[in-house]
Design an enzyme around this catalytic site. Structure first.
Site, PDB file in Angstrom:
ATOM      1  N   HIS A 192       0.949  -0.916   0.247  1.00 20.47           N
ATOM      2  CA  HIS A 192       0.619  -0.271  -0.396  1.00 20.47           C
ATOM      3  C   HIS A 192       0.742   1.024  -0.088  1.00 20.47           C
ATOM      4  O   HIS A 192       1.661   1.472   0.971  1.00 20.47           O
ATOM      5  CB  HIS A 192      -0.779  -0.539   0.992  1.00 20.47           C
ATOM      6  N   ALA A 193       0.969   2.169  -1.237  1.00 18.14           N
ATOM      7  CA  ALA A 193       1.656   3.443  -0.903  1.00 18.14           C
ATOM      8  C   ALA A 193       1.526   4.228   0.355  1.00 18.14           C
ATOM      9  O   ALA A 193       0.941   4.540   0.460  1.00 18.14           O
ATOM     10  CB  ALA A 193       0.930   4.295  -1.856  1.00 18.14           C
ATOM     11  N   HIS A 227       0.984  11.796  -5.743  1.00 15.32           N
ATOM     12  CA  HIS A 227       0.258  11.904  -4.376  1.00 15.32           C
ATOM     13  C   HIS A 227       1.177  11.695  -2.443  1.00 15.32           C
ATOM     14  O   HIS A 227       1.633  12.384  -2.080  1.00 15.32           O
ATOM     15  CB  HIS A 227      -1.056  11.279  -4.153  1.00 15.32           C
ATOM     16  N   GLU A 228       1.752  10.475  -3.075  1.00 10.46           N
ATOM     17  CA  GLU A 228       2.840  10.017  -2.356  1.00 10.46           C
ATOM     18  C   GLU A 228       4.104  11.604  -2.531  1.00 10.46           C
ATOM     19  O   GLU A 228       4.279  11.776  -0.660  1.00 10.46           O
ATOM     20  CB  GLU A 228       3.753   8.942  -2.483  1.00 10.46           C
ATOM     21  N   GLU A 266      -3.538  14.874   2.510  1.00  9.33           N
ATOM     22  CA  GLU A 266      -4.032  14.342   1.776  1.00  9.33           C
ATOM     23  C   GLU A 266      -3.754  14.898  -0.031  1.00  9.33           C
ATOM     24  O   GLU A 266      -3.738  14.414  -0.949  1.00  9.33           O
ATOM     25  CB  GLU A 266      -4.820  13.443   1.855  1.00  9.33           C
ATOM     26  N   HIS A 314      -9.028   0.733   5.394  1.00 10.12           N
ATOM     27  CA  HIS A 314      -9.095   1.914   6.907  1.00 10.12           C
ATOM     28  C   HIS A 314     -10.451   1.300   7.808  1.00 10.12           C
ATOM     29  O   HIS A 314      -9.979   1.550   8.505  1.00 10.12           O
ATOM     30  CB  HIS A 314      -9.740   3.151   6.684  1.00 10.12           C
TER      31      HIS A 314
HETATM   32  O1  X8Z Z   1      -5.738   4.835   0.798  1.00 10.82           O
HETATM   33  C1  X8Z Z   1      -5.293   6.189   0.795  1.00 10.82           C
HETATM   34  C2  X8Z Z   1      -3.729   6.360   0.061  1.00 10.82           C
HETATM   35  C3  X8Z Z   1      -3.120   6.566   0.868  1.00 10.82           C
HETATM   36  S1  X8Z Z   1      -3.143   7.622   1.975  1.00 10.82           S
HETATM   37  C4  X8Z Z   1      -2.671   4.948  -1.058  1.00 10.82           C
HETATM   38  N1  X8Z Z   1      -6.125   7.097  -0.187  1.00 10.82           N
HETATM   39  C5  X8Z Z   1      -7.384   6.023  -0.078  1.00 10.82           C
HETATM   40  C6  X8Z Z   1      -7.684   4.702   0.002  1.00 10.82           C
HETATM   41  O2  X8Z Z   1      -7.149   4.572  -0.967  1.00 10.82           O
HETATM   42  O3  X8Z Z   1      -9.360   4.394   0.161  1.00 10.82           O
HETATM   43  C7  X8Z Z   1      -5.806   7.241  -1.495  1.00 10.82           C
HETATM   44  C8  X8Z Z   1      -7.718   7.781  -1.875  1.00 10.82           C
HETATM   45  C9  X8Z Z   1      -8.323   7.325  -1.029  1.00 10.82           C
HETATM   46 ZN    ZN Z   2      -2.061  10.075   0.870  1.00  5.96          ZN
END
Ligand code: X8Z
Ligand code: ZN
Length: 631
Positions: free
Chosen positions: A372-373, A402-403, A430, A530
């Site tokens: 996961h980035a 983004h990163e 973000e 998440h």
């Molecule tokens: O979890 C993330 C990033 C890490 S800050 C890869 N994002 C959310 C997701 O994947 O659900 C970016 C967009 C929304």
């Molecule tokens: Zn992010």
């Protein structure tokens, strides 16, 4: 695409202020400022950093200042140590790196909770604003707090670890093969066979029923922790991180969603009709909700993968960035260099040599890693890195930006006090890289030699549709994730109703539904990273609003007069300097001050999104004429 493949992890480890989802994902994945797996030890080995108090000597403002200074020093030292341990774990997952990361996380969490509780001695003092702010940051920055009750933190740690690793190691046997999330996601993104889509969509959700009761117990304990820190519940604690009362922040979120809802409804209406045409009434009726598994993403959070199905027929051909990157023989490092080049063109200092030596840019062949980035700040100075498993495609080209946005933000605020080394709020963090991503326009691609000619204005609808499928479709998803979670954290949703509430929340806001009735034991929220990972999700909703505000403001500063979606701030040093000023503030000021510094406004606002997509909305309204929209 989500690239979450953590083989194991120690859930909810503490990370200190280098934090945000972007930074320091310790082994728990997206990082937290600090979490409380650890017990609040009444007999902490480390003495309180405040000047010694005696029963009859009242504490003073000077004591509070000394306490916070000492606390920041302690946290700063611990954070570098913990970051290096976590980096080791995330880039080489083994029994031992997990054990070490667990220990570092536990120690860090104990420290954070002890320091937060220690600020209670200053309650009632008339503190200067900066000190009160730091105390607030210290108190509310703990994502999943534990109470000091004997054994509670240990139990919480066990649960969160289990939740996280259950998700990370989840697989589903499809056609005789155990497939992980990456592989299942690829099917959801590319298959157009409804039976296959349904099987895989349901299949991934078999990983999470086992999480449900543990999740409920975790909520119970964490709310006790929140109460001890002086919060009504964990939801209010999370909502206390926005420089206003939690109730006011909730109202802000409602207001913003209210602004965006009509736009989303037009997109929903149009996409539903296209899917109806593609699949027929049996699979996707022309009215009501959309079947979630048809939208090209495991969680229906971004719909860009079904662009081919919904592309506006009237639009001229545009370009396919993935093919261009392949044709130009880009590799992963080349993509990151291109990203760096954009920031450099704004006048922002280039990445340090150590970034290139120490980052993980592609997936190593010989070991398990967290793919996961994420972007890391290891030493609160110059040791910034990304950790990605970059593939050469358009999606990862954006992810790289983004990163890098996180990394440049981290470096910009490195000279702030420790508790201010953070985004103005988590949505700012973000939004930085995504804001730059909005400047990846045809004119930019031409100026870096990726395309020879800019597509004509007739291609605009296609370009806008693509962006809308990514950005507009995401808004009600992001809103739903934490709407659901706030209900749970506030104790309004009992455990037996967890899944129904999740399905209903998404049905209400996104107008989507599962492909079939869910089993009685389903816990679908657990199948989104998440939730088991305990990463607050409001940040992404806010980011998707803010990034368009930044873009509009930047384009105005640049004197741009064309449509917003054709504006690129590439190579604009003046805009870059103003942007960097905002980044440098970190969390030292309330976020409206940071926002004002760059955009001239103190409010988050959806009107920039509306302006950006205005031509598309006209088209959608036209197309939707005669259709009954809504669900
Ligand atoms: O979890 C993330 C990033 C890490 S800050 C890869 N994002 C959310 C997701 O994947 O659900 C970016 C967009 C929304
Ligand atoms: Zn992010």
């Amino acid at each position: 695409m989500m690239k979450t493949k953590m083989m194991t992890s120690v859930a909810m480890l503490a990370s200190l202020a280098l934090v945000g989802c972007e930074t320091l994902p310790g082994p728990s994945g997206p990082p937290q400022r600090a979490s409380t797996q650890a017990p609040v030890s009444a007999t902490a080995a480390t003495p309180e950093p405040a000047a010694a108090q005696t029963a009859n000597t009242p504490v003073t403002v000077a004591d509070a200042r000394a306490y916070i200074e000492a606390a920041e020093a302690e946290l700063a030292e611990q954070s570098e140590y913990a970051a290096r341990v976590f980096w080791n774990q995330a880039t080489n997952i083994t029994f031992d790196t997990n054990a070490l990361a667990a220990r570092a996380g536990s120690e860090t969490t104990q420290m954070a909770v002890r320091l937060a509780n220690g600020t209670k001695q200053f309650e009632g003092l008339d503190l200067p604003a900066d000190l009160a702010r730091k105390i607030q940051i210290l108190r509310s920055g703990i994502t999943i707090p534990a109470p000091s009750t004997e054994g509670a933190a240990d139990e919480l740690a066990k649960i969160t670890t289990e939740l996280d690793s259950t998700y990370a190691t989840g697989t589903f046997n499809y056609k005789g093969e155990d497939l992980n999330l990456d592989q299942l996601s690829t099917i959801i993104e590319t298959s157009r066979d409804p039976a296959e889509l349904q099987a895989v969509w349901e299949g991934w959700r078999t990983v999470s029923p086992v999480m449900r009761d543990d999740y409920a117990r975790m909520v119970e304990i964490a709310n006790q922790g929140a109460a001890e820190l002086g919060f009504t519940n964990v939801a209010d604690m999370w909502l206390s991180n926005y420089d206003m009362a939690p109730e006011a922040m909730s109202a802000e979120v409602e207001r913003l969603w209210g602004q965006m809802e009509p736009l989303y409804e037009e997109l929903h209406c149009y996409v539903r009709a296209e899917l109806n045409e593609e699949y027929g009434d049996e699979i996707q009726p022309a009215v009501g909700t959309i079947r979630a598994d048809l939208l090209g993403n495991m969680w229906a959070q971004s719909w860009a993968n079904i662009y081919d199905i919904v592309a506006p027929e009237v639009s001229a051909e545009s370009y396919d960035l993935t093919s261009i990157l392949e044709d130009k023989e880009f590799d992963a490092v080349g993509m990151v260099k291109q990203g760096e080049g954009f920031f450099s063109s704004l006048g922002i200092r280039e990445l340090p040599e150590t970034f290139w030596e120490r980052s993980q840019i592609t997936r190593p062949r010989d070991r398990e890693v967290v793919c996961h980035a994420s972007a890391w700040d290891l030493d609160n100075e110059e040791d910034i890195r990304i950790k990605m498993c970059t593939e050469v495609n358009a999606e990862d080209f954006y992810t790289v930006h983004h990163e890098l946005g996180h990394n440049y933000y981290q470096r910009a605020y490195k000279d702030q006090d420790f508790l201010h080394k953070n985004g103005a709020h988590d949505g700012f963090h973000e939004a930085i890289g995504d804001f730059v991503g909005l400047s990846i326009t045809p004119s930019y691609l031409k100026s870096i030699g990726l395309i020879d000619e800019e597509p004509p204005a007739e291609a605009d609808l296609g370009l806008l549709m693509n962006t809308a499928l990514e950005k507009i479709a995401f808004l009600p998803f992001a809103y739903s994730v934490d709407s659901w979670r706030w209900g749970v954290l506030r104790g309004e949703t009992p455990v037996e109703e967890y899944n129904d509430a999740w399905v209903m929340t998404r049905m209400k806001n996104q107008g989507i539904r599962p492909p079939a009735t869910r089993p009685a034991d389903a816990f679908d929220p657990g199948a989104k990273y998440h939730i088991p990972g305990n990463t607050p999700y409001l940040r992404y909703f806010l980011s998707y609003v803010l990034q368009f505000q930044f873009h509009k403001a930047a384009c105005e500063q640049a004197g741009w007069e064309g449509p917003l979606h054709r504006c690129s701030i590439y190579d604009n040093k003046e805009v870059g300097a103003r942007f960097e000023e905002m980044l440098t503030l970190g969390a030292s000021q309330p976020w409206p001050d940071a926002l004002e510094a760059f955009t001239g406004t103190r409010q988050m606002d959806g009107s920039a999104i509306a302006e950006y997509f205005a031509p598309l909305v006209t088209y959608l309204k036209d197309e939707n004429e005669g259709r009954t929209c809504g669900w």
